[in-house]
Design a protein around this motif. Structure first.
Motif, short mmCIF file in Angstrom:
data_model
loop_
_atom_site.label_atom_id
_atom_site.label_comp_id
_atom_site.label_asym_id
_atom_site.label_seq_id
_atom_site.Cartn_x
_atom_site.Cartn_y
_atom_site.Cartn_z
N TYR A 134 31.14 35.31 29.28
CA TYR A 134 32.33 36.08 29.38
C TYR A 134 33.67 35.33 29.91
O TYR A 134 34.61 35.50 30.77
N PRO A 135 33.51 34.09 29.35
CA PRO A 135 34.06 32.54 29.85
C PRO A 135 36.12 32.85 30.39
O PRO A 135 36.18 32.36 31.31
N GLY A 136 36.80 33.90 29.65
CA GLY A 136 38.25 33.88 29.92
C GLY A 136 38.15 35.12 31.24
O GLY A 136 39.26 35.00 32.27
N LEU A 137 36.88 35.79 31.30
CA LEU A 137 37.14 36.14 33.10
C LEU A 137 37.56 35.22 34.44
O LEU A 137 37.30 34.40 34.32
N SER A 138 38.27 35.77 35.26
CA SER A 138 38.75 35.67 36.70
C SER A 138 37.60 36.53 37.90
O SER A 138 38.09 37.39 37.48
N LEU A 139 37.44 35.26 38.52
CA LEU A 139 37.13 36.04 39.88
C LEU A 139 38.25 36.80 40.34
O LEU A 139 37.73 37.96 41.02
N ASN A 140 39.48 37.05 40.44
CA ASN A 140 40.22 38.13 40.82
C ASN A 140 39.88 39.09 39.47
O ASN A 140 39.94 40.26 40.23
N THR A 141 39.68 39.66 38.89
CA THR A 141 38.94 40.17 38.56
C THR A 141 37.99 41.01 37.84
O THR A 141 37.43 42.60 39.12
N VAL A 142 36.96 39.98 39.49
CA VAL A 142 36.16 40.83 39.35
C VAL A 142 36.23 41.46 40.68
O VAL A 142 35.15 42.77 41.38
N TYR A 143 37.06 41.22 41.83
CA TYR A 143 37.35 41.60 42.77
C TYR A 143 38.70 43.13 42.85
O TYR A 143 37.83 43.99 43.42
N LYS A 144 38.72 42.78 41.83
CA LYS A 144 39.66 44.00 41.52
C LYS A 144 38.86 45.23 41.49
O LYS A 144 38.42 47.02 41.30
N THR A 145 38.18 44.67 40.28
CA THR A 145 37.24 46.14 39.20
C THR A 145 36.04 46.11 40.39
O THR A 145 35.73 47.80 40.10
#
Lengths: 144, 144
Positions: free
Chosen positions: B46-57
């Motif tokens: 999922y190339p559009g993913l951001s590291l931020n989203t990983v942390y939030k998730t």
DNA sequence: ATGGGTGCAAAATGTTTGCAAGTCC
DNA sequence: GGACTTGCAAACATTTTGCACCCAT
């Protein structure tokens, strides 16, 4: 029992005032201060001290086994003088750490299967929960 | 047994592709990836993913109890799907983390004196040492 | 005297925050 | 449609590094 000074000397550490001070603060403390907390206390007695020196000194003391770092789930390391084996209680409320005597937790037996393949050098137990103070606060709020 | 999708839905989490992906990566993994490791794997799918989203998730999944953070002494948190109670082995050499089944370590009894004043909600055991691979390397080097 | 130790500041992590735009329900 | 989620980048906090000077041995 060697004096702290003798212990450090024998480990080959130079006995600088900063080092003595930082060791002393940890030695006196029943809490588990962070590097920054140590720094702030030490700076009162030795204004020229830098935070960097605190880190370097902790590193040295850890390297010779005189200090251990207690890792916590908030990325802030806490430090304590190496003493009798014990474990830790971490308060989810205020982040404080308390010692838990080893004996009260009973003996942990490292599985034979594990130590056959792995070189197990030690272990630590971290209890989680709420200290008396934070526990009271939560109950007041009706929190669960 | 609920499906992962059902579990997350019932916890009130929106089922976004990113969230599913991150959960899936953790669910599949037998290792204990860091946030950044999860990010790199997820980004391939999922190339559009951001590291931020990983942390939030991860934060969301931890909040609902689906994921736990395994803290390590290098300030890099590792994450895993919540599963049967177990503890961890941390390799001093490579930093890898392995599960240690709970039963093999025997029961820990939380001291009554402690749970009288403190609200003890859980505990974790971390074994330290060297994994088979790093153990071999050290022996080769004649290291101790 | 000499090599480790110190202090300053900048760099390097790892993680969180602010906010506009997007999307699940 | 509305609230939650995402993504970007900047902010943050902690710890590490570089380097010149200093001091314990």
């Amino acid at each position: 029992m060697l004096t702290p000074v003798e212990k450090l000397r024998r480990k080959g550490l130079k006995l600088t005032p900063q080092r003595m001070l930082i060791y002393d603060i940890l030695y006196q403390s029943t809490r588990h201060p962070t590097a920054d907390e140590i720094y702030r206390v030490a700076k009162r007695r030795y204004p020229g001290l830098s935070l960097n020196t605190v880190y370097k000194t902790l590193e040295s003391l850890i390297a010779v086994g005189e200090v251990v770092a207690v890792e916590t789930p908030n990325s802030r390391a806490h430090y304590e003088i190496t003493k009798a084996p014990h474990h830790h209680f971490l308060c989810r409320g205020c982040g404080s750490i308390e010692d838990v005597p080893d004996s009260t937790l009973g003996k942990i037996s490292i599985p034979r299967g594990l130590s056959k393949e792995y070189d197990v050098t030690g272990f630590g137990i971290m209890l989680y929960g709420y200290c008396p103070n934070c526990r009271a606060k939560r109950q007041t709020k009706g929190g669960g």
